[in-house]
Write a protein that holds these residues in place. Structure first.
Motif, mmCIF file in Angstrom:
data_model
loop_
_atom_site.group_PDB
_atom_site.id
_atom_site.type_symbol
_atom_site.label_atom_id
_atom_site.label_comp_id
_atom_site.label_asym_id
_atom_site.label_seq_id
_atom_site.Cartn_x
_atom_site.Cartn_y
_atom_site.Cartn_z
ATOM 1 N N GLN A 1 -6.960 1.649 6.356
ATOM 2 C CA GLN A 1 -7.095 1.620 7.803
ATOM 3 C C GLN A 1 -8.474 1.060 8.137
ATOM 4 O O GLN A 1 -9.486 1.677 7.839
ATOM 5 N N GLY A 2 -8.505 -0.121 8.740
ATOM 6 C CA GLY A 2 -9.765 -0.770 9.081
ATOM 7 C C GLY A 2 -9.970 -0.834 10.578
ATOM 8 O O GLY A 2 -9.171 -0.314 11.354
ATOM 9 N N LYS A 3 -11.038 -1.503 10.964
ATOM 10 C CA LYS A 3 -11.370 -1.639 12.387
ATOM 11 C C LYS A 3 -10.298 -2.411 13.145
ATOM 12 O O LYS A 3 -10.049 -2.146 14.307
ATOM 13 N N ASP A 4 -9.693 -3.383 12.480
ATOM 14 C CA ASP A 4 -8.731 -4.260 13.142
ATOM 15 C C ASP A 4 -7.283 -4.006 12.749
ATOM 16 O O ASP A 4 -6.429 -4.865 12.919
ATOM 17 N N GLY A 5 -7.003 -2.856 12.174
ATOM 18 C CA GLY A 5 -5.640 -2.542 11.779
ATOM 19 C C GLY A 5 -5.561 -2.062 10.349
ATOM 20 O O GLY A 5 -6.557 -1.678 9.760
ATOM 21 N N SER A 6 -4.361 -2.116 9.784
ATOM 22 C CA SER A 6 -4.201 -1.675 8.397
ATOM 23 C C SER A 6 -3.961 -2.890 7.503
ATOM 24 O O SER A 6 -3.402 -3.891 7.932
ATOM 25 N N TYR A 7 -4.421 -2.760 6.260
ATOM 26 C CA TYR A 7 -4.376 -3.850 5.303
ATOM 27 C C TYR A 7 -3.948 -3.313 3.956
ATOM 28 O O TYR A 7 -4.227 -2.175 3.617
ATOM 29 N N THR A 8 -3.337 -4.177 3.146
ATOM 30 C CA THR A 8 -2.979 -3.818 1.784
ATOM 31 C C THR A 8 -4.062 -4.312 0.838
ATOM 32 O O THR A 8 -4.505 -5.454 0.932
ATOM 33 N N VAL A 9 -4.475 -3.436 -0.055
ATOM 34 C CA VAL A 9 -5.465 -3.748 -1.082
ATOM 35 C C VAL A 9 -4.799 -3.471 -2.421
ATOM 36 O O VAL A 9 -4.071 -2.489 -2.564
ATOM 37 N N SER A 10 -5.028 -4.338 -3.406
ATOM 38 C CA SER A 10 -4.483 -4.110 -4.736
ATOM 39 C C SER A 10 -5.548 -4.429 -5.781
ATOM 40 O O SER A 10 -6.697 -4.658 -5.436
ATOM 41 N N VAL A 11 -5.128 -4.454 -7.022
ATOM 42 C CA VAL A 11 -6.084 -4.579 -8.133
ATOM 43 C C VAL A 11 -6.188 -6.021 -8.638
ATOM 44 O O VAL A 11 -5.270 -6.821 -8.494
ATOM 45 N N GLU B 1 -0.082 -13.375 0.013
ATOM 46 C CA GLU B 1 -0.378 -13.455 1.447
ATOM 47 C C GLU B 1 -0.420 -12.074 2.107
ATOM 48 O O GLU B 1 -1.093 -11.894 3.112
ATOM 49 N N SER B 2 0.272 -11.108 1.525
ATOM 50 C CA SER B 2 0.330 -9.772 2.132
ATOM 51 C C SER B 2 -0.838 -8.872 1.701
ATOM 52 O O SER B 2 -0.988 -7.774 2.227
ATOM 53 N N ILE B 3 -1.643 -9.338 0.754
ATOM 54 C CA ILE B 3 -2.746 -8.525 0.228
ATOM 55 C C ILE B 3 -4.068 -9.063 0.771
ATOM 56 O O ILE B 3 -4.379 -10.244 0.608
ATOM 57 N N ALA B 4 -4.836 -8.188 1.404
ATOM 58 C CA ALA B 4 -6.092 -8.600 2.040
ATOM 59 C C ALA B 4 -7.240 -8.714 1.056
ATOM 60 O O ALA B 4 -8.157 -9.502 1.260
ATOM 61 N N GLU C 1 -13.306 2.945 4.698
ATOM 62 C CA GLU C 1 -14.419 2.236 5.325
ATOM 63 C C GLU C 1 -15.068 1.246 4.354
ATOM 64 O O GLU C 1 -15.408 0.130 4.722
ATOM 65 N N GLU C 2 -15.245 1.656 3.104
ATOM 66 C CA GLU C 2 -15.872 0.776 2.113
ATOM 67 C C GLU C 2 -14.944 -0.362 1.707
ATOM 68 O O GLU C 2 -15.383 -1.493 1.514
ATOM 69 N N LEU C 3 -13.652 -0.064 1.589
ATOM 70 C CA LEU C 3 -12.700 -1.135 1.285
ATOM 71 C C LEU C 3 -12.592 -2.109 2.448
ATOM 72 O O LEU C 3 -12.491 -3.324 2.242
ATOM 73 N N ASP C 4 -12.650 -1.612 3.677
ATOM 74 C CA ASP C 4 -12.648 -2.464 4.856
ATOM 75 C C ASP C 4 -13.856 -3.391 4.837
ATOM 76 O O ASP C 4 -13.762 -4.572 5.149
#
Length: 94
Positions: A36-46, A69-72, A86-89
């Motif tokens: 959950q970031g400032k501008d919405g939600s994002y997918t993070v992977s490895v 394309e779906s992974i930020a 917050e740190e991932l954002d």
């Protein structure tokens, strides 16, 4: 054909550990997480998924393009399991 699936797997209790999901690409599972970031939600992977997707993109695999394309952002196994949203954002928008 390559298969792309998402399986939600809850880890930890309360807010101590984030909910980790699993992305499957070429029959291998990779951890992922909704941030959950400032501008919405994002997918993070490895990072190891990123390498597989790059190989798939070089082979013109449409599933690799779509999943990438779906992974930020890509991060380490430890970061995905321990860093707060917050740190991932911040990694996404650096």
């Amino acid at each position: 054909m390559n298969k792309m699936t998402v399986t939600k797997v809850r880890t930890g209790q309360g807010n101590t550990n984030p909910a980790i999901t699993t992305l499957v690409y070429r029959e291998k599972s990779y951890p992922a997480r909704e941030v959950q970031g400032k501008d919405g939600s994002y997918t993070v992977s490895v990072e190891r998924l990123e390498q597989e997707l790059l190989d798939g993109i070089k082979s013109l695999d449409p599933a690799a393009f779509e999943l990438d394309e779906s992974i930020a952002c890509y991060c380490t196994e430890e970061e995905i399991r321990t860093l707060p949203d917050e740190e991932l954002d911040e990694m996404i928008y650096g």
